[in-house]
Motif scaffolding. Structure first.
Motif, PDB file in Angstrom:
ATOM      1  N   HIS A 157      45.768  34.915  32.386  1.00  0.00           N
ATOM      2  CA  HIS A 157      45.226  35.804  31.365  1.00  0.00           C
ATOM      3  C   HIS A 157      45.767  37.229  31.463  1.00  0.00           C
ATOM      4  CE1 HIS A 157      42.520  32.654  30.055  1.00  0.00           C
ATOM      5  NE2 HIS A 157      42.108  32.490  31.300  1.00  0.00           N
ATOM      6  N   GLY A 158      46.611  37.511  32.456  1.00  0.00           N
ATOM      7  CA  GLY A 158      47.186  38.843  32.522  1.00  0.00           C
ATOM      8  C   GLY A 158      47.124  39.441  33.904  1.00  0.00           C
ATOM      9  N   MET A 159      47.513  40.703  33.995  1.00  0.00           N
ATOM     10  CA  MET A 159      47.754  41.330  35.298  1.00  0.00           C
ATOM     11  C   MET A 159      46.806  42.481  35.624  1.00  0.00           C
ATOM     12  SD  MET A 159      50.141  40.329  37.385  1.00  0.00           S
ATOM     13  CE  MET A 159      50.888  38.708  37.374  1.00  0.00           C
ATOM     14  N   THR A 160      45.932  42.873  34.683  1.00  0.00           N
ATOM     15  CA  THR A 160      44.965  43.919  35.031  1.00  0.00           C
ATOM     16  C   THR A 160      43.770  43.267  35.723  1.00  0.00           C
ATOM     17  OG1 THR A 160      44.181  43.737  32.766  1.00  0.00           O
ATOM     18  CG2 THR A 160      45.642  45.570  33.266  1.00  0.00           C
ATOM     19  N   ALA A 161      42.921  44.066  36.353  1.00  0.00           N
ATOM     20  CA  ALA A 161      41.958  43.525  37.316  1.00  0.00           C
ATOM     21  C   ALA A 161      41.107  42.377  36.782  1.00  0.00           C
ATOM     22  CB  ALA A 161      41.069  44.642  37.833  1.00  0.00           C
ATOM     23  N   GLY A 162      40.457  42.570  35.630  1.00  0.00           N
ATOM     24  CA  GLY A 162      39.558  41.535  35.122  1.00  0.00           C
ATOM     25  C   GLY A 162      40.323  40.291  34.691  1.00  0.00           C
ATOM     26  N   ALA A 163      41.461  40.500  34.033  1.00  0.00           N
ATOM     27  CA  ALA A 163      42.274  39.369  33.571  1.00  0.00           C
ATOM     28  C   ALA A 163      42.817  38.590  34.754  1.00  0.00           C
ATOM     29  CB  ALA A 163      43.416  39.880  32.699  1.00  0.00           C
ATOM     30  N   LEU A 164      43.174  39.326  35.805  1.00  0.00           N
ATOM     31  CA  LEU A 164      43.700  38.682  37.005  1.00  0.00           C
ATOM     32  C   LEU A 164      42.620  37.853  37.695  1.00  0.00           C
ATOM     33  CD1 LEU A 164      46.483  38.751  38.306  1.00  0.00           C
ATOM     34  CD2 LEU A 164      45.734  40.639  39.728  1.00  0.00           C
ATOM     35  N   GLU A 165      41.405  38.367  37.711  1.00  0.00           N
ATOM     36  CA  GLU A 165      40.279  37.605  38.290  1.00  0.00           C
ATOM     37  C   GLU A 165      40.115  36.268  37.586  1.00  0.00           C
ATOM     38  OE1 GLU A 165      37.337  41.385  38.936  1.00  0.00           O
ATOM     39  OE2 GLU A 165      36.582  39.705  37.771  1.00  0.00           O
ATOM     40  N   ALA A 166      40.313  36.309  36.257  1.00  0.00           N
ATOM     41  CA  ALA A 166      40.087  35.101  35.470  1.00  0.00           C
ATOM     42  C   ALA A 166      41.232  34.104  35.628  1.00  0.00           C
ATOM     43  CB  ALA A 166      39.924  35.472  33.992  1.00  0.00           C
ATOM     44  N   SER A 167      42.369  34.558  36.160  1.00  0.00           N
ATOM     45  CA  SER A 167      43.545  33.696  36.285  1.00  0.00           C
ATOM     46  C   SER A 167      43.443  32.835  37.537  1.00  0.00           C
ATOM     47  CB  SER A 167      44.811  34.547  36.348  1.00  0.00           C
ATOM     48  OG  SER A 167      44.915  35.354  35.192  1.00  0.00           O
ATOM     49  N   GLY A 168      44.046  31.643  37.476  1.00  0.00           N
ATOM     50  CA  GLY A 168      44.061  30.753  38.643  1.00  0.00           C
ATOM     51  C   GLY A 168      44.761  31.469  39.791  1.00  0.00           C
ATOM     52  N   GLY A 169      44.344  31.217  41.008  1.00  0.00           N
ATOM     53  CA  GLY A 169      44.971  31.884  42.138  1.00  0.00           C
ATOM     54  C   GLY A 169      44.166  33.081  42.599  1.00  0.00           C
ATOM     55  N   ALA A 170      43.306  33.613  41.708  1.00  0.00           N
ATOM     56  CA  ALA A 170      42.477  34.753  42.106  1.00  0.00           C
ATOM     57  C   ALA A 170      41.287  34.264  42.924  1.00  0.00           C
ATOM     58  CB  ALA A 170      41.985  35.470  40.865  1.00  0.00           C
ATOM     59  N   ARG A 171      40.788  35.165  43.743  1.00  0.00           N
ATOM     60  CA  ARG A 171      39.584  34.817  44.504  1.00  0.00           C
ATOM     61  C   ARG A 171      38.533  35.861  44.185  1.00  0.00           C
ATOM     62  NH1 ARG A 171      43.668  34.646  47.783  1.00  0.00           N
ATOM     63  NH2 ARG A 171      44.475  32.629  48.370  1.00  0.00           N
ATOM     64  N   ASP A 172      37.732  35.559  43.210  1.00  0.00           N
ATOM     65  CA  ASP A 172      36.717  36.531  42.844  1.00  0.00           C
ATOM     66  C   ASP A 172      35.370  35.853  42.771  1.00  0.00           C
ATOM     67  OD1 ASP A 172      35.040  38.055  40.616  1.00  0.00           O
ATOM     68  OD2 ASP A 172      36.399  39.440  41.619  1.00  0.00           O
ATOM     69  N   VAL A 173      34.395  36.482  43.383  1.00  0.00           N
ATOM     70  CA  VAL A 173      33.087  35.846  43.489  1.00  0.00           C
ATOM     71  C   VAL A 173      32.403  35.727  42.128  1.00  0.00           C
ATOM     72  CG1 VAL A 173      32.616  36.426  45.887  1.00  0.00           C
ATOM     73  CG2 VAL A 173      32.108  38.088  44.111  1.00  0.00           C
ATOM     74  N   ARG A 174      32.835  36.566  41.174  1.00  0.00           N
ATOM     75  CA  ARG A 174      32.162  36.497  39.875  1.00  0.00           C
ATOM     76  C   ARG A 174      32.691  35.353  39.013  1.00  0.00           C
ATOM     77  NH1 ARG A 174      32.089  42.215  37.028  1.00  0.00           N
ATOM     78  NH2 ARG A 174      34.321  41.992  37.301  1.00  0.00           N
TER      79      ARG A 174
END
Ligand code: PMP
Length: 499
Positions: A157-174
């Motif tokens: 979904h992109g490279m800024t913080a929120g979009a990156l969280e939503a992308s596979g490979g990210a590790r975000d608790v939300r």
């Protein structure tokens, strides 16, 4: 107004092109991307053809990462830009109303699924897709008062913080990560409609199990076809299940159509294939007619965020709006989505018959003119990417030995009654070699997928039949050459290893 031919570009001599490339690698960031695999210096482009400074011509199947619905420098796009330039209109207007913006919005709303268009609001965002994703997440979080998010494996979904969280490979608790349906690498090992239904049930269960650890989310975000994830079209039935599941639980559904929009998949918007109406649509790339533009379109009842909730200086790109409106109108008037469906179907069939001769092709897939060829090590099923065929051979039992034509759909001894279809390991090096061989033959392709082992084709919707044939011919040659250089000899060495 007559369409005038562009003035000749300033073309450096071939040796100067080498200098430009040398200076680029000396000066630009280690994080640069396309420039690494495509060491060319484009100086002229028209339609599907790019000309490099060295005089080489290329058929461009990258299309600005799926941006150029009409190819490079389409006459209607150039004319729309010139009209604004010649009119004396301001080029920078923040988010003020202008006739150019009004015309863009009118044209965009005209193309939307009617159920959304009737109640649509639009937010003009900063000029990249990722900013529109940020806006969509903020919108949903504000409207629901919830923080969590449902997103999918393999998503981009992109490279800024929120979009990156939503992308596979990210590790975000939300973010709760859900399985995206796919056949060849189905997480449940069965693929097809049953694999997709299991993925849907997993989602349902996670939301309804009070002990799942997943709090009520602000939204679900999905791509109707995962592009960067490796060209994975979501089955229509699964998309409808996602729509039902989210609607029944009051969860806004965000469709990220940054890459799939404007006819690319054979429908104007990819959600039309399944008939679902998302609550929020994220749009960029092709809507700007090759210039930067990104918007979020959403149902009016979500419009409860305060003034300034998503601000930004560059949200009024008049040239992009003009070029975008011209592109949207041209695609609509010339039924280019239908053309993408027909030609894409033909190219998919061509790629599948090519695959029949190449055991290194694990799967060919796509929708419209969003096509992918997944390259694998045909030696053994089930090894991870990077594990060599030989290593996998040592690991595998004799029964697990794959015949090349079986393409990973093996049936090893089982202690359960589930069919076990194990894919072959991804072949990123082979994919990179195919990309290089394509470039040598005057064809620009992109790599994507979990291990960068999917050769991606994103030609403009204006591609001619002859160009489509040339793309397939060049890819077939490139595949044969790359496969040859990667075929181990009796001594286990690759031709490229030999002196
Ligand atoms: N969403 C999707 C589906 C995309 O494919 C991309 C870009 N490849 C983005 C968002 C991000 O867009 P941008 O690179 O313009 O920020």
């Amino acid at each position: 107004m007559a369409v005038t031919e562009p003035a000749p570009a300033v073309v450096p001599a071939a040796h100067e092109a080498a200098g430009i490339l040398r200076r680029q690698s000396a000066r630009e960031s280690a994080a640069r991307t396309y420039a690494r695999a495509l060491p060319i210096v484009p100086v002229r482009a028209r339609g599907m053809t790019i000309e490099g400074a060295d005089g080489q011509r290329y058929l461009d199947c990258l299309s600005g990462a799926g941006t150029l619905a009409l190819g490079h420098n389409h006459p209607v796009v150039l004319e729309s830009i010139r009209t604004v330039l010649d009119s004396g209109a301001p080029l920078h207007v923040l988010d003020l109303a202008t006739p150019v913006k009004d015309a863009f919005t009118t044209e965009l709303f005209r193309t939307l699924p009617p159920a959304l268009a009737d109640r649509a609001r639009i937010q003009f965002c900063g000029p990249a897709g990722t900013d529109a994703v940020e806006a969509a997440l903020k919108l949903a979080r504000t409207a629901t008062g919830r923080e969590g998010l449902l997103a999918f494996t393999g998503a981009y979904h992109g490279m800024t913080a929120g979009a990156l969280e939503a992308s596979g490979g990210a590790r975000d608790v939300r973010v709760a990560r859900l399985p995206y349906p796919q056949d060849y690498r189905c997480p449940f090992g069965i693929g097809g409609p049953r694999g997709a239904e299991l993925a849907a049930r997993w989602t349902e269960n996670l939301l309804d199990d009070t002990k799942s650890g997943v709090p009520a989310p602000a939204a679900m975000i999905l791509e109707p076809v995962q592009g960067e994830g490796g060209v994975l079209p979501a089955p229509d039935a699964w998309l409808r299940r996602m729509r039902e599941i989210t609607a029944a639980r009051g969860i806004p559904l965000i469709a990220d159509e940054v890459q799939t929009g404007v006819g690319r998949t054979g429908a104007f918007w990819a959600v039309e294939h399944s008939g679902i109406v998302p609550d929020v649509l994220v749009l960029s790339k092709a809507i700007g007619g090759s210039l930067p533009l990104a918007v979020v379109v959403y149902r009016d009842d979500l419009d409860v965020w305060p003034p300034g909730a998503h601000a930004g200086t560059f949200r009024g790109n008049q040239l992009a709006m003009a070029a975008g409106a011209a592109t949207l109108a041209y695609v609509r008037e010339n039924r280019l989505a239908d053309r993408a469906a027909v030609l894409g179907g033909r190219m998919l069939a061509g790629l599948r018959s090519l695959a029949a001769d190449h055991p290194c092709v694990g799967e060919v897939r796509g929708l419209g003119l969003m096509l992918g060829v997944e390259l694998v090590d045909p030696g053994e099923p089930g090894a991870g990417a990077g594990e060599s065929g030989a290593a996998a051979r040592r690991r595998a039992s004799p029964q697990q030995h794959a015949l090349p034509h079986q393409r990973g759909h093996q049936t090893p001894p089982q202690s359960h009654d589930l069919p076990d279809t194990r894919p072959h390991p991804a072949a990123p090096e082979l994919a990179a070699a195919v990309q290089r061989e394509c470039l040598r033959r005057g064809l620009i392709v992109e790599l994507g997928g979990r291990h960068s082992s999917v050769v991606r084709l994103l030609p403009p919707l204006t591609i001619t039949d002859d160009q489509a044939t040339a793309v397939l011919d060049r890819l077939a040659d490139a595949l044969a050459a790359a496969e040859h250089s990667h075929r181990p000899a009796a001594d286990g060495r690759l031709p490229s290893d030999r002196p």
